[in-house]
Write a protein that holds these residues in place. Structure first.
Motif, PDB file in Angstrom:
ATOM      1  N   VAL A   1       0.840  -1.204   0.000  1.00 20.85           N
ATOM      2  CA  VAL A   1       0.000   0.000   0.000  1.00 20.85           C
ATOM      3  C   VAL A   1       0.871   1.248   0.000  1.00 20.85           C
ATOM      4  O   VAL A   1       0.642   2.196  -0.776  1.00 20.85           O
ATOM      5  N   MET A   2       1.883   1.274   0.859  1.00 21.72           N
ATOM      6  CA  MET A   2       2.751   2.449   0.942  1.00 21.72           C
ATOM      7  C   MET A   2       3.501   2.673  -0.370  1.00 21.72           C
ATOM      8  O   MET A   2       3.638   3.813  -0.845  1.00 21.72           O
ATOM      9  N   GLU A   3       3.975   1.598  -0.980  1.00 21.44           N
ATOM     10  CA  GLU A   3       4.694   1.737  -2.243  1.00 21.44           C
ATOM     11  C   GLU A   3       3.753   2.104  -3.381  1.00 21.44           C
ATOM     12  O   GLU A   3       4.155   2.774  -4.337  1.00 21.44           O
TER      13      GLU A   3
ATOM     14  N   HIS B   1       9.608   4.115   8.788  1.00 25.26           N
ATOM     15  CA  HIS B   1      10.298   4.073   7.502  1.00 25.26           C
ATOM     16  C   HIS B   1      10.032   5.291   6.617  1.00 25.26           C
ATOM     17  O   HIS B   1      10.895   5.677   5.827  1.00 25.26           O
ATOM     18  N   TYR B   2       8.851   5.879   6.713  1.00 26.72           N
ATOM     19  CA  TYR B   2       8.485   6.965   5.799  1.00 26.72           C
ATOM     20  C   TYR B   2       8.451   8.325   6.500  1.00 26.72           C
ATOM     21  O   TYR B   2       7.975   9.293   5.924  1.00 26.72           O
ATOM     22  N   GLU B   3       8.963   8.381   7.722  1.00 21.91           N
ATOM     23  CA  GLU B   3       8.861   9.606   8.520  1.00 21.91           C
ATOM     24  C   GLU B   3       9.539  10.800   7.855  1.00 21.91           C
ATOM     25  O   GLU B   3       9.042  11.928   7.926  1.00 21.91           O
ATOM     26  N   ASN B   4      10.663  10.577   7.193  1.00 17.20           N
ATOM     27  CA  ASN B   4      11.421  11.676   6.582  1.00 17.20           C
ATOM     28  C   ASN B   4      11.243  11.750   5.073  1.00 17.20           C
ATOM     29  O   ASN B   4      11.974  12.475   4.401  1.00 17.20           O
ATOM     30  N   ASP B   5      10.293  11.006   4.559  1.00 20.39           N
ATOM     31  CA  ASP B   5      10.020  11.021   3.117  1.00 20.39           C
ATOM     32  C   ASP B   5       9.053  12.168   2.818  1.00 20.39           C
ATOM     33  O   ASP B   5       7.914  12.178   3.290  1.00 20.39           O
ATOM     34  N   GLU B   6       9.498  13.117   2.019  1.00 16.67           N
ATOM     35  CA  GLU B   6       8.704  14.324   1.765  1.00 16.67           C
ATOM     36  C   GLU B   6       7.335  14.001   1.180  1.00 16.67           C
ATOM     37  O   GLU B   6       6.352  14.693   1.463  1.00 16.67           O
TER      38      GLU B   6
ATOM     39  N   PRO C   1      -0.052   3.070  10.004  1.00 21.14           N
ATOM     40  CA  PRO C   1       0.349   4.199  10.856  1.00 21.14           C
ATOM     41  C   PRO C   1       1.763   4.041  11.420  1.00 21.14           C
ATOM     42  O   PRO C   1       2.490   5.036  11.578  1.00 21.14           O
ATOM     43  N   VAL C   2       2.164   2.798  11.722  1.00 21.47           N
ATOM     44  CA  VAL C   2       3.519   2.548  12.230  1.00 21.47           C
ATOM     45  C   VAL C   2       4.553   2.876  11.158  1.00 21.47           C
ATOM     46  O   VAL C   2       5.561   3.559  11.419  1.00 21.47           O
TER      47      VAL C   2
END
Length: 484
Positions: free
Chosen positions: A115-117, A148-153, A142-143
């Motif tokens: 889903v994220m990808e 993993h995606y916290e710093n992805d703009e 949400p995790v």
């Protein structure tokens, strides 16, 4: 407002329980009120061919899980104005059942990461303001957003809503899953992370990391903050009480419409005379004595303890022996309850029809034919049976818990208010007393007609629930992408 709904099942594509009904109806109701909604699901083998044949290929992704790189195909179709995406991977989803496998953790880690990808793959076309996740099978999203995606703009500003449909099912797996599949370390093995008695808990991770938590009725939202209903997560839920909201489910009142239901022999809107014609037709079909004035009690349910079948088992022989009634049951479940209900039919063949099967057509016929609908659940996050019963003008008898308490209100003969019959304690003879009270009032036709009039006024469509979700999405201030 752009909302991505993520879940593990959805009508009309694939269904095992009430979650599918929600994901099949809520997105369309939101869309009708101006929200841009899309839905993403696994592509299961059991999906009907009529839907598979409509799927169009969109993209192919590599999904990284520990040392694995797995293929994910992205396919889509449009249904009732809503776009549905399907994650295709035959290794994980080409199986005979939706759930119940030994690699359940790996299957749904894959789904969450896919889903994220997929969101990344859609970057130039459509980025959600809100990801609305449903039950433990989507609890990692949400995790992942906060790790993993916290710093992805690309993912900055995306908010998450997590809905609990049933707290009993949480996605609990060994700690090794953290490293092997999710690429997280022991830092998550804390109270504010995913740790759960030495294991990891997908739902707990969602409860700790989602921006807002919802569940499917106001009463259930309060109940799950107590040890009795909290399934060992009540402490987490109390801690996040300010972000926990109960929104009762609706039903698709276009689909569940006794005036237009093809399953019924005698369509009706508010006529009790036509409703009784459905009762006499069903009596004949099931081999029961055809008596239009005998009260029929319908039960359509999974046959499990949660649904109150231990209470029914304690009094069913007494009820059938002493009362002039008919009971029609439809459902499958635990062997002990199937046997108990079959025994009741064998002992009272002119009063009991036990149908151990799943049939959408017969379920609608039972709702339409029955005068009363029994649902004495031990706990019930929302419940759909009582909502369908109300739609078909069948008077519910329920225990006051969860969504049953929010949707069925005890009839008061003095004020003529209320739309059903209720009891508070989880006690077989409290239930029996309430059934007998309902049977007594059934004989008073003016009073019964008033009760039915109240039911007509208390329908539960998705329109109101959808507006509450829209208010919720707005409240978590998700306009960042639209303001840029």
């Amino acid at each position: 407002m752009k909302v991505l709904m993520v879940g593990s099942e959805c009508t009309p594509f694939i269904k095992s329980g009430g979650l599918a009904d929600v994901l099949g109806s809520l997105p369309q109701a939101l869309q009708e009120q101006g929200t841009d909604v899309r839905v993403i699901l696994p592509k299961y083998q059991e999906m009907k061919d009529e839907w598979k044949e409509q799927l169009m290929h969109l993209d192919e992704l590599n999904v990284h899980m520990g040392w694995r790189n797995q293929y994910a195909g992205i396919e889509y179709l449009e249904h009732n104005g809503v776009i549905f995406y399907f994650i295709d991977n035959e290794y994980y989803f080409k199986r005979s059942n939706l759930y119940g496998y030994g690699d359940e953790a790996e299957r749904f880690v894959f789904f969450n990461r896919a889903v994220m990808e997929m969101i990344r793959a859609l970057e130039m076309e459509w980025i959600p303001d809100v990801i609305h996740c449903h039950d433990w099978q989507t609890g990692l999203i949400p995790v992942l957003l906060h790790t993993h995606y916290e710093n992805d703009e690309l993912f900055q500003g995306i908010k998450t809503v997590f809905t609990i449909h049933n707290l009993k099912y949480q996605g609990i797996f060994p700690q090794s899953v953290l490293h092997d599949l999710i690429d997280l370390d022991e830092g998550m093995m804390i109270e504010d992370g995913m740790e759960f008695f030495g294991d990891i808990n997908f739902m707990k991770g969602a409860l700790n990391y989602a921006d807002t938590i919802t569940t499917v009725s106001e009463t259930y939202a309060k109940e799950i903050q107590t040890p009795y209903y909290g399934e060992n997560l009540d402490g987490v839920l109390r801690k996040r009480a300010d972000q926990l909201v109960g929104i009762v489910n609706g039903i698709n009142d276009k689909d569940y419409n006794p005036m237009r239901d093809d399953a019924l022999e005698f369509p009706y809107r508010s006529s009790l005379t036509k409703k009784r014609q459905n009762k006499m037709w069903l009596q004949e079909q099931l081999g029961l004595p055809v008596k239009k004035d005998v009260p029929m009690i319908g039960i359509v349910s999974r046959l499990v303890e949660q649904k109150g079948f231990d209470l029914i088992g304690r009094v069913i022989d007494e009820l059938l022996h002493e009362e002039d009634i008919q009971i029609v049951l439809l459902g499958t479940g635990e062997y002990q309850y199937e046997q108990m209900l079959q025994w009741a039919q064998d002992r009272h063949p002119t009063k009991m029809s036990t149908n151990i099967q799943f049939s959408e057509t017969l379920s609608r016929q039972v709702y339409a034919a029955s005068d009363l609908f029994l649902m004495p659940s031990r706990f019930e996050p929302c419940g759909i049976g009582q909502l369908i019963a109300l739609r078909y003008l069948t008077v519910p008898i329920v225990r006051e818990t969860g969504g049953l308490a929010d949707t069925v209100h005890a009839f008061n003969e003095n004020t003529e208010e209320g739309n059903g019959f209720t009891f508070t304690n989880y006690n077989a003879h409290d239930m029996l007393f309430t059934i007998r009270r309902a049977l007594e009032l059934y004989q008073d036709m003016p009073t019964w007609q008033q009760l039915v009039k109240n039911i007509i006024k208390s329908q539960f469509s998705w329109k109101y629930s959808a507006s509450q979700y829209i208010d919720l999405y707005n409240s978590i201030r998700v306009y960042e992408s639209m303001e840029k």
